[in-house]
Each structure stands twice: as structure tokens, then as C-alpha cells.
Design an enzyme around this catalytic site. Structure first.
Site: not given
Ligand code: DGL
Length: 280
Positions: A76, A153, A193
Site C-alpha cells: 500500500c 472500487e 489501485h
Molecule cells: N492502497 C492505497 C495506496 O496504494 C490506495 C487506497 C487507499 O486510499 O486506501 O495508496
């Protein structure tokens, strides 16, 4: 729950996006046992404060460690940008984030040494990518694209509205880049994402601009680190033996949604997802 003899890799994301990293890990380390946690109840992290993201990310990392993970991949960008140090302090196993690997692959790809990073608001505000790029001698423009995660999403990865939103963000980024005197030839997807919008991005960007995400470079780094830690010494695995890996999936919100949407990110069906309660 664990399988004896296999290296256990915990992969964590705020939701589904980290499955693009798991997708790259599977053929790299086919003999591993993977534990993927999507903190879907508390997503998005990208609009939250550093303190909140750090608390959520540390809780998630600790859960994966309690399941026996020998190694943690923070798949993430927002958690890697805002909470990597906090996770490393709390964990008892090696931890790898995606920012440094992404910047490294941009450094290998860029001829102009100018890079556009697309990411969440929190990642952009942290300037973690600007620092990581600068460490590789790259100049960067960081562009927050807060509308993209909700569109993805929703499964709207090929809708006119998504195309238009992306066009506006890229136009703004181009204007900011020119004003700063940069000529980017590489776009780094600084949110897990965004690889789902690769097709739209390819259409919207000039042919000679390279589009990168950190999934592949992160997977290669994990493999290299595990090899150097000798964790794979008994596994005799080769990249490509993708069918042997064992995956366990955990989510903090609807397991049905995780199965449906997650399969799209992973590129293969997800059969079983366990619901986990990490509190508020
Ligand atoms: N997984 C998050 C990222 O890679 C994107 C989704 C979120 O904002 O939680 O920054």
C-alpha cells in the site's frame, strides 16, 4: 493454518490494490505461503492523517505477524509513505514497502530524469516519493488523484467518466510539470489501485512515456531479500511455477465484495476470504 517448510509472506494493503503486488509475487516466489490482508473496512487510507494510517497499518502488520508471517510486504503506497518506520518498529520480521522499489524502477527507466508520480492525497502530502526519487537523482512532480480510488472500487475502470477524470488530472500534472521546468518521460503509479487504469493511461499519454508501477520491482526485491536471508534455500523454486503458492485472504469488510473485486485485481478467482475484526 501454516504449511510446514514454506516461507510465509504477509502482504498488506488498505484494500484490494495490494493484490496487484501479490499477483507479481506469485510467479516470483511460487513456493511461498501468502497471507493477504485487505483492511477494507477502513479504506481509504489515502485521505486520512499520518497518525491514523500508522495505527491502522501497525495493527494490520501485527495481525499478519501473529498468523506466522516471516516477512511483511506493505503493498500500500499510502501506508508505505506514512507508516513504514512505525511498522518496522512494531514488527519482529523484515518489512518492505513499495515506495523505494517504485522509485528505483523509475530511475532505471527515465532518460530525462524527470518523473510524474500519481498517488493518493496522503502519499503526495508526505512527499515520500519526491524524497525517494531525489535519492536516485530524479526530479519529480507528485499529483494527487483522489477521485480515482472510488472509481476503481466501483469497477469503473473503462467508463467515460473515469477517462475524463484521468484526462483532467494528467492535464493539470502536465501544466504543473511545465511550470516547474520538468519534462517527464516516466509516469509512476504511486497507488496500488492505479494499475487497473493502465489501459486508460496508455491511451491518454504519449507513446514515448513509460508507465510503471511498483508491483514487479517489489516482487523482485522480496525474492532477492529472501534469497539473501536464505529463506528459500530449501525450496528449489523457479519464477514461473505459479501454481504451487498457497494463499490465504483476509478482509475487514464484506468478504463477498473482496472475492468479486479482488479477483479482478489478482487476475484469478479468489475462492475463500476470512472476515477479520480489527476494531475501529
Ligand atoms: N492502497 C492505497 C495506496 O496504494 C490506495 C487506497 C487507499 O486510499 O486506501 O495508496
Amino acid at each position: 493454518m501454516t504449511t510446514p517448510g514454506k516461507v510465509r509472506i504477509g502482504v498488506f494493503d488498505s484494500g484490494f490494490g495490494g493484490l496487484t503486488v501479490l499477483r507479481a509475487l506469485l510467479p516470483q516466489i511460487p513456493s511461498a505461503e501468502f497471507f493477504y490482508l485487505g483492511d477494507t473496512a477502513r479504506l481509504p487510507y489515502g485521505s486520512k492523517s499520518q497518525a491514523t494510517v500508522a495505527r491502522y497499518a501497525v495493527e494490520s502488520a501485527q495481525l499478519l505477524e501473529s498468523y506466522g508471517a516471516d516477512y511483511l510486504v506493505i503493498a500500500c503506497n499510502t501506508a508505505s509513505a506514512l507508516a513504514l518506520d512505525a511498522i518496522k518498529s512494531a514488527a519482529h520480521v523484515p518489512v518492505l514497502g513499495v515506495i523505494e522499489t517504485g522509485a528505483g524502477s523509475a530511475a532505471a527507466a527515465s532518460a530525462t530524469r524527470d518523473v510524474l508520480v500519481l498517488a493518493t492525497q496522503a502519499t503526495v502530502d508526505s512527499h515520500a516519493y519526491a524524497r525517494a526519487c531525489a535519492a536516485h537523482g530524479l526530479r519529480s512532480i507528485e499529483k494527487a488523484c483522489p477521485l480515482l480510488v472510488p472509481l476503481i472500487e466501483e469497477g469503473w475502470t473503462d467508463q467515460p467518466v473515469t477517462r475524463e477524470v484521468l484526462r483532467i488530472y494528467l492535464q493539470q500534472a502536465q501544466t504543473e510539470s511545465k511550470a516547474a521546468g520538468l519534462a517527464f518521460d516516466t509516469v509512476l503509479l504511486g497507488c496500488t489501485h492505479y494499475p487497473l487504469l493502465r489501459g486508460l493511461l496508455r491511451e491518454a499519454l504519449p507513446e514515448d512515456v513509460t508507465i510503471l508501477d511498483s508491483a514487479e520491482s517489489t516482487a523482485q526485491r522480496v525474492r532477492a531479500q529472501l534469497e539473501s536471508l536464505k529463506s528459500l534455500a530449501t525450496n528449489h523454486s523457479r519464477p514461473g511455477d505459479a501454481n504451487v503458492a498457497v494463499c490465504h485472504f483476509f478482509a475487514t469488510d464484506s468478504v463477498d465484495k473482496f472475492r468479486t473485486l479482488g479477483s479482478r485485481f489478482l487476475g484469478q478467482p479468489i475462492e475463500k476470504v476470512e472476515l477479520i475484526d480489527l476494531g475501529g
